[in-house]
Write an enzyme that holds these catalytic residues in place. Structure first.
Site: not given
Length: 507
Positions: A53-54, A56
């Site tokens: 996830c970017g 994250c």
């Protein structure tokens, strides 16, 4: 100092039980085996994340920095993280539906995190949640330090801390997770903060530096005072500020799309800020940097191309979002002011997106609609018109293409039925609003009428049946009688919601 940090961490870890919990940059690495031990601490903030996830990845360094700051202070507040793709049982137990999801645990009981995503925001939110609603300032040194401790702080000056106004102030402070609040009752400390009477002052390190509350002290008025004055006159749009912008009290936003790399950027911003002063508390002025790749979807939403910037758009967030476009592209102060005043007074009309009408729009079984030809085609009293409102990026819309094309071919020779489609992300209608994709509507023949506002309308039936050729055919042939019942919908609703949410997050 290093020894003190190590001691603080050791003390904190003693609270989680006998087993040592692995740490990465002062963040506890949690699994189903150590999770219950960890949340027995008084206070712990836990991030449920996905490695791919970017958002994250962007949060990770800030999360670690916050954990380190708290450790250096010797705080009992801990931060932990859970790889939700590996620990699926924990993710399911705490209803994790997106990444990152942050939950705050107080003595094992979870609540949602509602703060920002910088280290400063994380620490500030956690301290507010775990401390008193308003810090009592008892020395001049403490007061001055508090005033300069954050970009925005709020101080209540009350000689009598048990007065009705003071209690209202503390009530609002207890429910505000965003900013530090303090209270002063010593008159000598009043002077240190340039206050000479009971009241409330918001101090900030930007714009006019302070705002004094004036009027009756009610929770509603005080909340609005804090929310409207805690944002700069000109707010730069980002992931961090988005919630403050769209979730705030001000529902009219003047958006400036401009490249920070342009030679005249500072000149434009200066004029933009000067006009913002005249509309303070009525219109929020926002800049959107067109150099950012993440902002391309926002520009697409407004029908803007990069070579058309710098440019203004104004939006009003009421029951439906309405968009306004200036006729004059100039960005001098007078032109900006005239545009904003025109929108607020109603002189500037709503701007609706529309594509150019293709020359071959009616050459196939499925007719192509845009804003300019929609009414002429759809409100034909002699025909039932089925319209699919789609988004080019929507997976369900893409799956429907071959089925819908076949439906169009089956009715292409009909004198009483038209099958049509419209890209609802690039074409907008004043009388019909679309909130999900695909949306399929049947506009029934012989039911047209013109409203007092000169808007054409007709009886419209939403299709809620199976998205297959048989279901759509029956819907059309029955004049909307078969397939309109929501109970017939067999599409995976959870899958649709996730896709729709992901698409909105991209905007």
């Amino acid at each position: 100092m290093k020894i003190l940090i190590a001691l603080a961490l050791s003390a904190s870890l003693c609270l989680v039980g006998a087993d040592d919990i692995k740490r990465e940059e002062n963040v506890l690495v949690l699994t189903k085996d150590n999770f219950d031990d960890a949340i027995t601490n008084s206070f712990i903030l836990i991030e449920f994340y996905a490695p791919w996830c970017g958002h994250c990845k962007a949060l990770a360094p800030e999360f670690a920095k916050a954990a380190t700051l708290l450790a250096e202070e010797g705080s009992e507040i801990l931060l932990g993280k859970v790889d939700a793709t590996e620990e699926s049982e924990l993710a399911e137990k705490f209803e994790v539906r997106g990444y990152p999801t942050l939950k705050f645990f107080r003595n094992g009981k979870p609540s949602e995190y509602s703060g920002g995503r910088t280290a400063e925001d994380l620490v500030k939110w956690l301290k507010k949640k775990t401390g008193p609603p308003a810090v009592e300032l008892t020395t001049e040194e403490q007061a001055l330090k508090f005033r300069d401790s954050a970009a925005v702080v709020v101080v209540g000056f009350y000689e009598d801390k048990d007065s009705a106004d003071a209690k209202t102030y503390l009530e609002v402070a207890a429910n505000n997770d965003e900013h530090p609040f303090a209270i002063v009752s010593d008159k000598d400390i009043f002077k240190a903060l340039d206050a000479d009477k009971d009241g409330i002052v918001l101090y900030k390190n930007f714009d006019e530096k302070r705002n004094d509350f004036d009027g009756e002290v009610t929770p509603e008025k005080l909340k609005k005072f804090v929310s409207t004055n805690s944002l700069p006159l000109v707010v730069d749009f980002s992931h961090e500020t988005a919630q403050k912008i769209f979730g705030g009290e001000i529902k009219a936003h003047n958006l400036l799309f401009a490249s920070r790399k342009s030679s005249d950027y500072e000149t434009i911003i200066e004029g933009f800020r000067n006009v913002a002063k005249e509309f303070k508390n009525r219109v929020l002025f926002v800049t959107i940097n067109t150099d950012e790749e993440d902002h391309e979807r926002i520009m697409e939403f407004f029908g803007l191309k990069k070579d058309e910037t710098p440019s203004l758009r104004l939006i009003k967030l009421e029951e439906e979002m309405t968009k306004f476009k200036p006729e004059n592209k100039a960005l001098d102060e007078e032109t900006i002011k005239t545009f904003v005043e025109g929108v607020l007074s109603g002189k500037v009309k709503q701007h609706l997106l529309s594509q150019e009408l293709p020359e071959d729009w009616d050459k196939t079984g499925v007719k192509t609609l845009v804003s300019t030809n929609f009414d002429e085609v759809v409100f034909d009293k002699s025909k039932d018109v089925l319209v699919e409102f789609y988004a080019p990026w929507c997976g369900h819309c893409k799956q429907l293409v071959p089925i819908y094309d076949q439906l169009g071919d089956n009715f292409k020779d009909s004198a009483t039925v038209v099958i049509a489609k419209m890209d609802a992300t690039a074409n907008e209608l004043e009388h019909t609003k679309i909130n999900s994709f695909p949306t399929i509507k049947l506009f029934k023949k012989e039911t047209n009428e013109v409203t007092p506002l000169s808007l054409p309308l007709s009886t419209v039936v939403d299709y809620n049946g199976e998205r297959n050729l048989e279901g759509l055919t029956k819907f059309v042939e029955s004049g909307g009688q078969t397939g309109a019942d929501p109970k017939q919908e067999e599409v995976d609703e959870e899958e649709e919601k996730e896709e729709d949410k992901a698409s909105k997050d991209e905007l």
